[in-house]
Motif scaffolding. Sequence first.
Motif, PDB file in Angstrom:
ATOM      1  N   GLY A  37       3.871  11.016  -4.665  1.00 42.81           N
ATOM      2  CA  GLY A  37       3.041  10.491  -5.732  1.00 42.81           C
ATOM      3  C   GLY A  37       3.660   9.217  -6.269  1.00 42.81           C
ATOM      4  O   GLY A  37       4.813   8.907  -5.972  1.00 42.81           O
ATOM      5  N   PRO A  38       2.911   8.478  -7.081  1.00 41.95           N
ATOM      6  CA  PRO A  38       3.437   7.220  -7.610  1.00 41.95           C
ATOM      7  C   PRO A  38       4.451   7.460  -8.730  1.00 41.95           C
ATOM      8  O   PRO A  38       4.358   8.441  -9.467  1.00 41.95           O
ATOM      9  CB  PRO A  38       2.191   6.525  -8.158  1.00 41.95           C
ATOM     10  CG  PRO A  38       1.293   7.652  -8.541  1.00 41.95           C
ATOM     11  CD  PRO A  38       1.548   8.740  -7.547  1.00 41.95           C
ATOM     12  N   ARG A  95       6.650   4.642 -11.251  1.00 42.22           N
ATOM     13  CA  ARG A  95       7.182   3.307 -11.563  1.00 42.22           C
ATOM     14  C   ARG A  95       8.696   3.380 -11.738  1.00 42.22           C
ATOM     15  O   ARG A  95       9.238   4.378 -12.173  1.00 42.22           O
ATOM     16  CB  ARG A  95       6.562   2.788 -12.857  1.00 42.22           C
ATOM     17  CG  ARG A  95       5.099   2.473 -12.739  1.00 42.22           C
ATOM     18  CD  ARG A  95       4.564   1.968 -14.086  1.00 42.22           C
ATOM     19  NE  ARG A  95       3.132   1.899 -14.066  1.00 42.22           N
ATOM     20  CZ  ARG A  95       2.438   0.807 -13.810  1.00 42.22           C
ATOM     21  NH1 ARG A  95       3.062  -0.320 -13.560  1.00 42.22           N
ATOM     22  NH2 ARG A  95       1.128   0.834 -13.804  1.00 42.22           N
ATOM     23  N   GLY A 145      -6.396  10.144  -3.720  1.00 44.77           N
ATOM     24  CA  GLY A 145      -6.169   9.547  -5.029  1.00 44.77           C
ATOM     25  C   GLY A 145      -4.907   8.724  -4.990  1.00 44.77           C
ATOM     26  O   GLY A 145      -4.764   7.823  -4.174  1.00 44.77           O
ATOM     27  N   GLU A 146      -3.942   9.071  -5.839  1.00 46.65           N
ATOM     28  CA  GLU A 146      -2.661   8.353  -5.868  1.00 46.65           C
ATOM     29  C   GLU A 146      -1.566   9.076  -5.098  1.00 46.65           C
ATOM     30  O   GLU A 146      -0.397   8.730  -5.216  1.00 46.65           O
ATOM     31  CB  GLU A 146      -2.232   8.153  -7.326  1.00 46.65           C
ATOM     32  CG  GLU A 146      -3.132   7.225  -8.101  1.00 46.65           C
ATOM     33  CD  GLU A 146      -2.558   6.881  -9.462  1.00 46.65           C
ATOM     34  OE1 GLU A 146      -1.885   7.733 -10.080  1.00 46.65           O
ATOM     35  OE2 GLU A 146      -2.771   5.742  -9.899  1.00 46.65           O
ATOM     36  N   GLN A 147      -1.913  10.074  -4.316  1.00 41.87           N
ATOM     37  CA  GLN A 147      -0.921  10.822  -3.554  1.00 41.87           C
ATOM     38  C   GLN A 147      -1.067  10.547  -2.064  1.00 41.87           C
ATOM     39  O   GLN A 147      -2.147  10.180  -1.590  1.00 41.87           O
ATOM     40  CB  GLN A 147      -1.063  12.318  -3.809  1.00 41.87           C
ATOM     41  CG  GLN A 147      -0.724  12.715  -5.232  1.00 41.87           C
ATOM     42  CD  GLN A 147      -0.924  14.190  -5.446  1.00 41.87           C
ATOM     43  OE1 GLN A 147      -1.985  14.730  -5.169  1.00 41.87           O
ATOM     44  NE2 GLN A 147       0.122  14.848  -5.944  1.00 41.87           N
ATOM     45  N   LEU A 176      -4.387   9.949   2.272  1.00 40.70           N
ATOM     46  CA  LEU A 176      -4.225   9.318   0.972  1.00 40.70           C
ATOM     47  C   LEU A 176      -5.283   9.955   0.085  1.00 40.70           C
ATOM     48  O   LEU A 176      -6.483   9.818   0.346  1.00 40.70           O
ATOM     49  CB  LEU A 176      -4.424   7.804   1.065  1.00 40.70           C
ATOM     50  CG  LEU A 176      -3.361   7.052   1.858  1.00 40.70           C
ATOM     51  CD1 LEU A 176      -3.759   5.592   2.037  1.00 40.70           C
ATOM     52  CD2 LEU A 176      -2.007   7.157   1.177  1.00 40.70           C
ATOM     53  N   VAL A 231       7.412   5.309  -5.545  1.00 40.58           N
ATOM     54  CA  VAL A 231       6.915   6.660  -5.268  1.00 40.58           C
ATOM     55  C   VAL A 231       7.987   7.694  -5.593  1.00 40.58           C
ATOM     56  O   VAL A 231       9.173   7.376  -5.701  1.00 40.58           O
ATOM     57  CB  VAL A 231       6.457   6.826  -3.793  1.00 40.58           C
ATOM     58  CG1 VAL A 231       5.286   5.908  -3.485  1.00 40.58           C
ATOM     59  CG2 VAL A 231       7.600   6.609  -2.819  1.00 40.58           C
ATOM     60  N   ASP A 262       0.823  -1.211   0.000  1.00 39.60           N
ATOM     61  CA  ASP A 262       0.000   0.000   0.000  1.00 39.60           C
ATOM     62  C   ASP A 262       0.856   1.260   0.000  1.00 39.60           C
ATOM     63  O   ASP A 262       2.025   1.240   0.378  1.00 39.60           O
ATOM     64  CB  ASP A 262      -1.005  -0.023   1.166  1.00 39.60           C
ATOM     65  CG  ASP A 262      -0.346   0.120   2.529  1.00 39.60           C
ATOM     66  OD1 ASP A 262       0.376   1.098   2.746  1.00 39.60           O
ATOM     67  OD2 ASP A 262      -0.587  -0.751   3.388  1.00 39.60           O
ATOM     68  N   MET A 263       0.238   2.350  -0.437  1.00 38.55           N
ATOM     69  CA  MET A 263       0.948   3.621  -0.626  1.00 38.55           C
ATOM     70  C   MET A 263       1.597   4.115   0.676  1.00 38.55           C
ATOM     71  O   MET A 263       2.729   4.594   0.661  1.00 38.55           O
ATOM     72  CB  MET A 263      -0.022   4.673  -1.182  1.00 38.55           C
ATOM     73  CG  MET A 263       0.602   5.991  -1.471  1.00 38.55           C
ATOM     74  SD  MET A 263       1.715   5.888  -2.884  1.00 38.55           S
ATOM     75  CE  MET A 263       1.675   7.560  -3.458  1.00 38.55           C
TER      76      MET A 263
END
Length: 152
Positions: free
Chosen positions: A118-119, A121, A91-93, A89, A127, A2-3
């Motif tokens: 943020g994400p 790859r 969204g994706e941040q 958390l 991140v 998880d983020m």
Amino acid sequence: MDMAKQCRLETETLHDFLRDWLVGALPRTDDAFARFRDVMAPGLMVISPLGTRTELNDLLTEFESIHGVLAARKDSFRIEVKNYECHRLIGEQALVTYEEWHMDGDDVSARLSTVLYGPKRGTPHGVEWQHVHETWLPGLAPAAGERFPEPR
């Protein structure tokens, strides 16, 4: 993963890198420096405990240039991340805070950092650092008020 956990791992391992970079335990090569450079977002802004704003290109230049500045303190200088919290958390941040402690014998300084992640790859923990704002913890600013420890 998880983020929140990805961000925690990134926070801790990047500070391990910073300590090793400052004391010269890593080689001063582009490959070694990539660990820092490649996790910084293109629009990154860092607000230091002194209130200065640094954009990505200047930050990269500054960090690259301080390689080994604490080599004489290699055996005593430490950086610890304490009191990590993921607050939001969105969204994706992820918005996180942590304390960054610099210790060298009796010399101790500490700052509270807020980071927006943020994400991304291909990075060690998936991140990137998008925004950083730091402030000295009460009574724990270095005597000279410097952003990073200076060699003695």
